[in-house]
Design a protein around this motif. Sequence first.
Motif, PDB file in Angstrom:
ATOM      1  N   SER A  66      -5.403 -62.656 128.611  1.00 28.10           N
ATOM      2  CA  SER A  66      -6.145 -61.410 128.909  1.00 28.10           C
ATOM      3  C   SER A  66      -7.012 -61.569 130.158  1.00 28.10           C
ATOM      4  CB  SER A  66      -7.027 -61.026 127.717  1.00 28.10           C
ATOM      5  OG  SER A  66      -6.274 -60.930 126.545  1.00 28.10           O
ATOM      6  N   THR A 112     -10.321 -56.855 114.159  1.00 25.50           N
ATOM      7  CA  THR A 112      -9.901 -57.233 115.522  1.00 25.50           C
ATOM      8  C   THR A 112      -8.386 -57.052 115.608  1.00 25.50           C
ATOM      9  OG1 THR A 112      -9.333 -59.533 115.022  1.00 25.50           O
ATOM     10  CG2 THR A 112     -11.640 -59.093 115.544  1.00 25.50           C
ATOM     11  N   ARG A 160     -11.483 -61.395 123.922  1.00 25.94           N
ATOM     12  CA  ARG A 160     -11.450 -60.219 123.027  1.00 25.94           C
ATOM     13  C   ARG A 160     -11.861 -60.641 121.611  1.00 25.94           C
ATOM     14  NH1 ARG A 160      -5.899 -60.352 120.845  1.00 25.94           N
ATOM     15  NH2 ARG A 160      -4.833 -62.012 121.976  1.00 25.94           N
ATOM     16  N   TYR A 192      -0.904 -71.435 109.451  1.00 24.85           N
ATOM     17  CA  TYR A 192      -2.241 -70.955 109.811  1.00 24.85           C
ATOM     18  C   TYR A 192      -3.260 -71.495 108.809  1.00 24.85           C
ATOM     19  CZ  TYR A 192      -6.030 -67.640 110.832  1.00 24.85           C
ATOM     20  OH  TYR A 192      -7.235 -67.077 111.165  1.00 24.85           O
TER      21      TYR A 192
HETATM   22  P1  NDP Z   1      -7.842 -62.097 118.525  1.00 19.88           P
HETATM   23  O1  NDP Z   1      -6.372 -62.136 118.329  1.00 19.88           O
HETATM   24  O2  NDP Z   1      -8.542 -60.796 118.667  1.00 19.88           O
HETATM   25  O3  NDP Z   1      -8.252 -63.021 119.800  1.00 19.88           O
HETATM   26  C1  NDP Z   1      -7.693 -64.308 119.910  1.00 19.88           C
HETATM   27  C2  NDP Z   1      -8.325 -65.026 121.070  1.00 19.88           C
HETATM   28  O4  NDP Z   1      -7.768 -66.352 121.155  1.00 19.88           O
HETATM   29  C3  NDP Z   1      -8.043 -64.344 122.395  1.00 19.88           C
HETATM   30  O5  NDP Z   1      -9.172 -64.473 123.237  1.00 19.88           O
HETATM   31  C4  NDP Z   1      -6.867 -65.148 122.951  1.00 19.88           C
HETATM   32  O6  NDP Z   1      -6.819 -65.166 124.376  1.00 19.88           O
HETATM   33  C5  NDP Z   1      -7.192 -66.547 122.448  1.00 19.88           C
HETATM   34  N1  NDP Z   1      -5.976 -67.376 122.326  1.00 19.88           N
HETATM   35  C6  NDP Z   1      -4.893 -67.144 121.538  1.00 19.88           C
HETATM   36  N2  NDP Z   1      -3.962 -68.100 121.728  1.00 19.88           N
HETATM   37  C7  NDP Z   1      -4.475 -68.956 122.656  1.00 19.88           C
HETATM   38  C8  NDP Z   1      -3.983 -70.122 123.310  1.00 19.88           C
HETATM   39  N3  NDP Z   1      -2.760 -70.622 123.048  1.00 19.88           N
HETATM   40  N4  NDP Z   1      -4.771 -70.731 124.212  1.00 19.88           N
HETATM   41  C9  NDP Z   1      -5.991 -70.237 124.496  1.00 19.88           C
HETATM   42  N5  NDP Z   1      -6.516 -69.136 123.944  1.00 19.88           N
HETATM   43  C10 NDP Z   1      -5.750 -68.493 123.040  1.00 19.88           C
HETATM   44  O7  NDP Z   1      -8.431 -62.926 117.281  1.00 19.88           O
HETATM   45  P2  NDP Z   1      -9.822 -62.805 116.521  1.00 19.88           P
HETATM   46  O8  NDP Z   1     -10.906 -62.500 117.461  1.00 19.88           O
HETATM   47  O9  NDP Z   1      -9.628 -61.958 115.336  1.00 19.88           O
HETATM   48  O10 NDP Z   1      -9.963 -64.309 115.993  1.00 19.88           O
HETATM   49  C11 NDP Z   1     -10.860 -65.251 116.562  1.00 19.88           C
HETATM   50  C12 NDP Z   1     -10.892 -66.463 115.631  1.00 19.88           C
HETATM   51  O11 NDP Z   1     -11.307 -66.047 114.329  1.00 19.88           O
HETATM   52  C13 NDP Z   1      -9.519 -67.110 115.467  1.00 19.88           C
HETATM   53  O12 NDP Z   1      -9.658 -68.508 115.401  1.00 19.88           O
HETATM   54  C14 NDP Z   1      -9.042 -66.561 114.130  1.00 19.88           C
HETATM   55  O13 NDP Z   1      -8.128 -67.435 113.514  1.00 19.88           O
HETATM   56  C15 NDP Z   1     -10.354 -66.467 113.374  1.00 19.88           C
HETATM   57  N6  NDP Z   1     -10.311 -65.524 112.260  1.00 19.88           N
HETATM   58  C16 NDP Z   1     -10.075 -64.181 112.435  1.00 19.88           C
HETATM   59  C17 NDP Z   1     -10.051 -63.333 111.353  1.00 19.88           C
HETATM   60  C18 NDP Z   1      -9.794 -61.850 111.462  1.00 19.88           C
HETATM   61  O14 NDP Z   1      -9.655 -61.174 110.417  1.00 19.88           O
HETATM   62  N7  NDP Z   1      -9.751 -61.279 112.644  1.00 19.88           N
HETATM   63  C19 NDP Z   1     -10.253 -63.843 109.980  1.00 19.88           C
HETATM   64  C20 NDP Z   1     -10.505 -65.255 109.917  1.00 19.88           C
HETATM   65  C21 NDP Z   1     -10.533 -66.055 111.008  1.00 19.88           C
HETATM   66  P3  NDP Z   1      -6.063 -63.993 125.255  1.00 19.88           P
HETATM   67  O15 NDP Z   1      -6.518 -62.671 124.715  1.00 19.88           O
HETATM   68  O16 NDP Z   1      -6.575 -64.242 126.632  1.00 19.88           O
HETATM   69  O17 NDP Z   1      -4.602 -64.222 125.137  1.00 19.88           O
END
Ligand code: NDP
Length: 255
Positions: free
Chosen positions: A45, A188, A21, A153
């Motif tokens: 997911s 997101t 996602r 974080y």
């Molecule tokens: P989301 O919360 O939408 O998605 C997070 C993703 O990481 C999911 O696919 C989830 O898998 C996976 N994930 C979480 N924990 C684990 C784990 N322990 N092991 C394996 N997979 C894991 O986040 P975003 O898409 O917004 O973020 C993506 C990246 O961008 C991240 O690194 C975030 O820190 C970074 N980021 C995001 C920002 C924002 O404003 N959105 C800003 C700056 C950086 P599942 O769904 O299957 O559980």
Amino acid sequence: MTTIFEQDTMSPAILVTGASRGIGEAVYRRLARDGHPVIGTYHTSSIPAARLAEELEQEPFVQVDLADEASVGALMDGLRGRPLKALINNAGVIEFETFGKFDLGIWQRSFAVHCDAALKLALGLQEAIQDGGSIINITSTDAFLGGFDTLSYAASKSALDSLTKSLAINLGPRNIRANAIAPGWIDTDMGTRFAEYVAGMTPLHRLGRPDDIAGIASFLISDDAAFVTGQTIVADGGYYLVDPVMKWEAADNET
Ligand code: NDP
């Protein structure tokens, strides 16, 4: 269904963590659309991940908990013998904490998912990554700031930013590039409930979209970025440039 890998198992693939996602999904979609075989990972997911792989005719996603060493090891074991074009460490998690009641568990989980896993995957998969390949780490503009209730974080993203530079230095002689993308506020599940305020403070007047990050990933793994390594590309619509007081003062001076 016949997957791309059943048709051509030795095509170098791109591994995208957290592709189920958000930003990871957009990166996965974009790279598949660019014609690359893509291997996505998910944590919880399972249904969206399965649908995505089927829709884009890619091989099934791999389940991994990046906070768990054995799970990361199993992911790498499953990829043994697979040539890779790129590794994209995108998966991330944010856990809010209280400074006065600091929880070391949150610190450790943040570092495990953002740094330990990225390092283990880079080291463990370096031989699989082909000449001209690359690593992309998704960091955050929080890496350059202090965190009020997100200090784990912020610190772990800062460490990931530094790790990117070390990977660039050490893998450069093999013509493997390592770069980071630091998103600002992106729309997101991890985004902010203060979206309207953020959009108002951003020179481009909107939140980022996951596709904004996907386009940069597509560029960074391409030959157009063949001489770009050890860099962090900030994608925040200019938000980071704005001092709120200066903006308010300017608006006040106009009235
Ligand atoms: P989301 O919360 O939408 O998605 C997070 C993703 O990481 C999911 O696919 C989830 O898998 C996976 N994930 C979480 N924990 C684990 C784990 N322990 N092991 C394996 N997979 C894991 O986040 P975003 O898409 O917004 O973020 C993506 C990246 O961008 C991240 O690194 C975030 O820190 C970074 N980021 C995001 C920002 C924002 O404003 N959105 C800003 C700056 C950086 P599942 O769904 O299957 O559980």
